[in-house]
Design a protein around this motif. Sequence first.
Motif, PDB file in Angstrom:
ATOM      1  N   LYS A   1      19.654 -40.658  74.391  1.00 49.79           N
ATOM      2  CA  LYS A   1      20.868 -40.011  73.909  1.00 49.79           C
ATOM      3  C   LYS A   1      21.854 -41.082  73.442  1.00 49.79           C
ATOM      4  O   LYS A   1      21.827 -42.214  73.934  1.00 49.79           O
ATOM      5  CB  LYS A   1      21.499 -39.163  75.014  1.00 49.79           C
ATOM      6  CG  LYS A   1      20.655 -37.991  75.476  1.00 49.79           C
ATOM      7  CD  LYS A   1      21.355 -37.213  76.572  1.00 49.79           C
ATOM      8  CE  LYS A   1      21.533 -38.027  77.835  1.00 49.79           C
ATOM      9  NZ  LYS A   1      22.114 -37.268  78.948  1.00 49.79           N
TER      10      LYS A   1
ATOM     11  N   LEU B   1      23.714 -33.050  70.434  1.00 53.85           N
ATOM     12  CA  LEU B   1      23.260 -32.513  71.715  1.00 53.85           C
ATOM     13  C   LEU B   1      24.419 -31.971  72.532  1.00 53.85           C
ATOM     14  O   LEU B   1      24.240 -31.044  73.320  1.00 53.85           O
ATOM     15  CB  LEU B   1      22.528 -33.603  72.512  1.00 53.85           C
ATOM     16  CG  LEU B   1      21.338 -34.277  71.811  1.00 53.85           C
ATOM     17  CD1 LEU B   1      20.762 -35.362  72.697  1.00 53.85           C
ATOM     18  CD2 LEU B   1      20.275 -33.244  71.460  1.00 53.85           C
ATOM     19  N   HIS B   2      25.582 -32.581  72.368  1.00 51.83           N
ATOM     20  CA  HIS B   2      26.807 -32.105  73.022  1.00 51.83           C
ATOM     21  C   HIS B   2      27.917 -32.193  71.995  1.00 51.83           C
ATOM     22  O   HIS B   2      28.251 -33.275  71.521  1.00 51.83           O
ATOM     23  CB  HIS B   2      27.135 -32.957  74.248  1.00 51.83           C
ATOM     24  CG  HIS B   2      28.269 -32.420  75.070  1.00 51.83           C
ATOM     25  ND1 HIS B   2      29.565 -32.312  74.587  1.00 51.83           N
ATOM     26  CD2 HIS B   2      28.314 -31.946  76.345  1.00 51.83           C
ATOM     27  CE1 HIS B   2      30.348 -31.816  75.513  1.00 51.83           C
ATOM     28  NE2 HIS B   2      29.614 -31.577  76.602  1.00 51.83           N
ATOM     29  N   ASP B   3      28.479 -31.043  71.638  1.00 50.75           N
ATOM     30  CA  ASP B   3      29.505 -31.005  70.595  1.00 50.75           C
ATOM     31  C   ASP B   3      30.707 -31.843  71.003  1.00 50.75           C
ATOM     32  O   ASP B   3      30.946 -32.090  72.198  1.00 50.75           O
ATOM     33  CB  ASP B   3      29.937 -29.565  70.331  1.00 50.75           C
ATOM     34  CG  ASP B   3      30.575 -29.410  68.946  1.00 50.75           C
ATOM     35  OD1 ASP B   3      30.608 -30.409  68.202  1.00 50.75           O
ATOM     36  OD2 ASP B   3      31.020 -28.303  68.626  1.00 50.75           O
TER      37      ASP B   3
ATOM     38  N   GLU C   1      34.110 -33.287  72.160  1.00 52.19           N
ATOM     39  CA  GLU C   1      35.025 -32.817  73.187  1.00 52.19           C
ATOM     40  C   GLU C   1      36.088 -33.871  73.434  1.00 52.19           C
ATOM     41  O   GLU C   1      35.795 -35.066  73.436  1.00 52.19           O
ATOM     42  CB  GLU C   1      34.266 -32.522  74.483  1.00 52.19           C
ATOM     43  CG  GLU C   1      35.164 -32.022  75.607  1.00 52.19           C
ATOM     44  CD  GLU C   1      34.394 -31.725  76.888  1.00 52.19           C
ATOM     45  OE1 GLU C   1      35.044 -31.392  77.901  1.00 52.19           O
ATOM     46  OE2 GLU C   1      33.151 -31.844  76.890  1.00 52.19           O
TER      47      GLU C   1
ATOM     48  N   MET D   1      28.306 -40.158  82.493  1.00 57.04           N
ATOM     49  CA  MET D   1      28.125 -40.226  81.048  1.00 57.04           C
ATOM     50  C   MET D   1      27.742 -41.627  80.597  1.00 57.04           C
ATOM     51  O   MET D   1      26.782 -41.820  79.840  1.00 57.04           O
ATOM     52  CB  MET D   1      29.417 -39.792  80.339  1.00 57.04           C
ATOM     53  CG  MET D   1      29.751 -38.324  80.481  1.00 57.04           C
ATOM     54  SD  MET D   1      31.458 -37.954  79.978  1.00 57.04           S
ATOM     55  CE  MET D   1      31.546 -38.726  78.348  1.00 57.04           C
TER      56      MET D   1
ATOM     57  N   THR E   1      21.128 -43.273  78.031  1.00 56.57           N
ATOM     58  CA  THR E   1      22.229 -43.138  77.074  1.00 56.57           C
ATOM     59  C   THR E   1      22.675 -44.497  76.549  1.00 56.57           C
ATOM     60  O   THR E   1      22.832 -45.450  77.318  1.00 56.57           O
ATOM     61  CB  THR E   1      23.438 -42.432  77.727  1.00 56.57           C
ATOM     62  OG1 THR E   1      23.055 -41.109  78.092  1.00 56.57           O
ATOM     63  CG2 THR E   1      24.618 -42.358  76.767  1.00 56.57           C
TER      64      THR E   1
ATOM     65  N   ASP F   1      38.335 -37.125  69.975  1.00 53.99           N
ATOM     66  CA  ASP F   1      37.050 -36.511  69.651  1.00 53.99           C
ATOM     67  C   ASP F   1      36.753 -36.581  68.159  1.00 53.99           C
ATOM     68  O   ASP F   1      35.599 -36.755  67.745  1.00 53.99           O
ATOM     69  CB  ASP F   1      36.988 -35.068  70.156  1.00 53.99           C
ATOM     70  CG  ASP F   1      38.088 -34.184  69.583  1.00 53.99           C
ATOM     71  OD1 ASP F   1      39.090 -34.725  69.068  1.00 53.99           O
ATOM     72  OD2 ASP F   1      37.958 -32.943  69.656  1.00 53.99           O
TER      73      ASP F   1
END
Length: 375
Positions: free
Chosen positions: A2, A35-37, A39, A81, A87, A155
């Motif tokens: 990721k 994969l994750h909008d 934010e 994260m 990642t 973001d």
Amino acid sequence: MKYLFFDIECANCYQNCAKIFSLGYVVTDENFNILHDKEDVLINPRDRFDWYVAKKMMAYPREIFKDMPPFPDFYDRFREMFEDEDTMVIGYAVTNDVHFLHDDCRRYGLAPYTYKFYDVQQLYARQPVNNTAKNLEDSLLSWCQVEPENLHRSDEDAYNTMLIMKAIAAYHGTNIPGLMEMFPDCGGSTKDGVIDFAWRKPEGEKKKKRHRSKKKKTEAAEVESTEPDTSNYMERGSHNAELFVKFLSTVAPKKTRKPPLLSGHTVTVGVNYQRTHFNEMLYLVQMITNAGGRYTLSTREADTLYVWEEAQTDPRYLIAKDMIEAGEEIEILPIKMLFDILETSELRLSRKPKMDLSSFEENADDEAEEPVAAQ
């Protein structure tokens, strides 16, 4: 694997310590599929907002932050994260954001995060095209033909960083791992609060010798010059330095419709930028004056120091740090913030025509008082 694209905004960096008020991010796979909008995590900085941040860099009303949790409440979430082994962390001028995270960890007595990162700013600088922009906005325009919206919203900046990298990857016909393999010196890591990065300042393209007539081209015309172009330098005691001092002593504000956002402020710029950007500095001084401010060659006279690349080795940065430790009032901010105040950019300044200083040339041999030597 990721890929976590992120950006941070801070309320202030007083006492050389950042106070984060937002951390924005977006997560993709190796082909830029989201994969994750995006934010934006809003954080109570538990400190006041710098006057410039409050006027020019707020995407939200300041009032909402008093009801937000402070950084320690997000510490474990951010650790999951950033320290996820699957990642890779990616940012634009990412070492600034890495420092910001270190600062807030240190501020609250928390262990700094350990992770690997990759810098899109370093990546674009190594491209054969569209490599002259310096800030994220100009890079986005150069690579994506898009003018950014919601500037300084974390973001959005994280998402725009992803778009720039995606465009560079498309140019090379590859994906994120492919780019990282092609340009491995844009990466780095941080552990125990120590930042280690692979890159060094990219060398500019070497200029070929010019010849007046094409007929006179010889093999020598193809030999690349290794001599740097110093015409825009103003080292101590140089002719450019003398002209700069003369310009400083006579500069007066010009009428402008822009608000005087620097009214009452005395500012200076890091020596490493000033000495290698003579023409840009002339325009900067004029713009600072138009905005109600005053430019000084002495760090100890300034209330704000704007620093450029490799700031930690800049003489003015070292003086400013000593001043802060002695309890004196001076802010240390990235030079990008000065460009934003003046509604310009490093790229736009570099494209300015050579300023006409003919009025100073008649007395150019007059003795100047320690030209640009003050720090």
